[in-house]
Scaffold this motif. Sequence first.
Motif, short mmCIF file in Angstrom:
data_model
loop_
_atom_site.label_atom_id
_atom_site.label_comp_id
_atom_site.label_asym_id
_atom_site.label_seq_id
_atom_site.Cartn_x
_atom_site.Cartn_y
_atom_site.Cartn_z
N VAL A 64 -78.56 77.63 -80.84
CA VAL A 64 -77.93 78.89 -81.22
C VAL A 64 -77.41 78.70 -82.64
N VAL A 65 -77.77 79.63 -83.51
CA VAL A 65 -77.35 79.55 -84.92
C VAL A 65 -76.45 80.73 -85.22
N THR A 66 -75.31 80.43 -85.83
CA THR A 66 -74.34 81.47 -86.16
C THR A 66 -73.68 81.13 -87.49
N ASP A 67 -72.71 81.94 -87.88
CA ASP A 67 -72.03 81.70 -89.15
C ASP A 67 -70.77 80.86 -88.93
N PRO A 68 -70.20 80.32 -90.01
CA PRO A 68 -69.05 79.42 -89.86
C PRO A 68 -67.80 80.06 -89.27
N ALA A 69 -67.75 81.39 -89.24
CA ALA A 69 -66.57 82.05 -88.69
C ALA A 69 -66.48 81.91 -87.17
N HIS A 70 -67.59 81.57 -86.53
CA HIS A 70 -67.61 81.45 -85.08
C HIS A 70 -67.40 79.99 -84.66
N SER A 71 -66.73 79.79 -83.57
CA SER A 71 -66.48 78.46 -83.04
C SER A 71 -67.70 77.96 -82.26
N LEU A 72 -68.26 76.83 -82.69
CA LEU A 72 -69.40 76.27 -81.97
C LEU A 72 -69.00 75.78 -80.58
N GLU A 73 -67.79 75.28 -80.47
CA GLU A 73 -67.33 74.76 -79.18
C GLU A 73 -67.34 75.86 -78.11
N ARG A 74 -67.04 77.07 -78.50
CA ARG A 74 -67.03 78.17 -77.54
C ARG A 74 -68.43 78.58 -77.08
N LEU A 75 -69.44 78.15 -77.82
CA LEU A 75 -70.82 78.48 -77.46
C LEU A 75 -71.45 77.45 -76.52
N VAL A 76 -70.83 76.27 -76.42
CA VAL A 76 -71.47 75.15 -75.72
C VAL A 76 -71.81 75.50 -74.27
N ASP A 77 -70.88 76.04 -73.52
CA ASP A 77 -71.13 76.31 -72.10
C ASP A 77 -72.30 77.29 -71.91
N ALA A 78 -72.34 78.35 -72.72
CA ALA A 78 -73.41 79.34 -72.60
C ALA A 78 -74.76 78.73 -72.95
N VAL A 79 -74.80 77.89 -74.00
CA VAL A 79 -76.06 77.27 -74.41
C VAL A 79 -76.52 76.27 -73.35
N GLN A 80 -75.62 75.49 -72.81
CA GLN A 80 -76.00 74.52 -71.77
C GLN A 80 -76.48 75.22 -70.51
N GLN A 81 -75.85 76.31 -70.14
CA GLN A 81 -76.29 77.06 -68.96
C GLN A 81 -77.70 77.59 -69.15
N ALA A 82 -77.99 78.15 -70.33
CA ALA A 82 -79.34 78.64 -70.60
C ALA A 82 -80.33 77.49 -70.64
N GLY A 83 -79.92 76.35 -71.20
CA GLY A 83 -80.80 75.18 -71.24
C GLY A 83 -81.16 74.68 -69.85
#
Length: 267
Positions: free
Chosen positions: A238-257
């Motif tokens: 998942v690619v986003t801009d620096p204003a977003h927290s990558l840590e908050r994306l981890v659970d969603a990305v792992q679930q999709a993975g």
Amino acid sequence: MNEPRRATTTNTAAAAVRQLERPAGPERVAVRSPAAPDGGGRSVLEGAFGLLEAVERAGQAGLTRLAGECGLPKTTAYRLLEQLVVLGAVERNRAGYRMGSRMFRLGHAWQPHPGLRSAAREPARRLARVTGARVGVNVLREGRTLILDWTAGATDEALDPLRDGVVWPWFTAAGKVLVAGAHPQLPLGPLPASWRRESAAIRDRGVAFDREELVAGACCVAVPLYGPGRVPLASLSVVTDPAHSLERLVDAVQQAGRAISARLRGR
């Protein structure tokens, strides 16, 4: 960083160039045997591959430039390019030669594992909707990260350089998560001294990060995708801009993975 360049897929090019010995539409393209030397001792296939790669690098170029880059006589380069035009592998216009539609079709049919694209399609779309970010499916090829597919998000307008078929250095998040779980003899050249510690952390948590390390304004979180074996065959990012927290994306990305990996294993 260097500008990304379009990936030239060996299997794709081979599929198109093999047509040099087959009928093209209503008439047959006359070519020499692939084993016959051409110009400076190169075979017809080597010359055709070289020209395809030169066209890919240039985007569009004239005969003189392409022949010079490949070390071919202009007459030889012209003959091969015109044969590739007939086959649809290359297109010709007033400005020169560019990649043809057949290469596009064949390239999009390629995937490193049967069913990878179909397994990833719906989970990637859901992830893009949930996060609003661009979602990628990536593989390692020739020591670099190849973007196989992108799914657009609602907030990724500023990420124009990120598109299907682009090749990046392996040390993107999408590449690091694959290298960390790959065979230790993966040919990548010298690794940084910090890699042993970083790769262990990636394997332990199952996620890799990229905080504007390659593209200014682009941050990434990636997880591995597994088939039947223990070595990851692709990655989900998942690619986003620096204003977003990558840590908050981890659970969603792992679930999709996990959902994609389950599909790849037939579960």
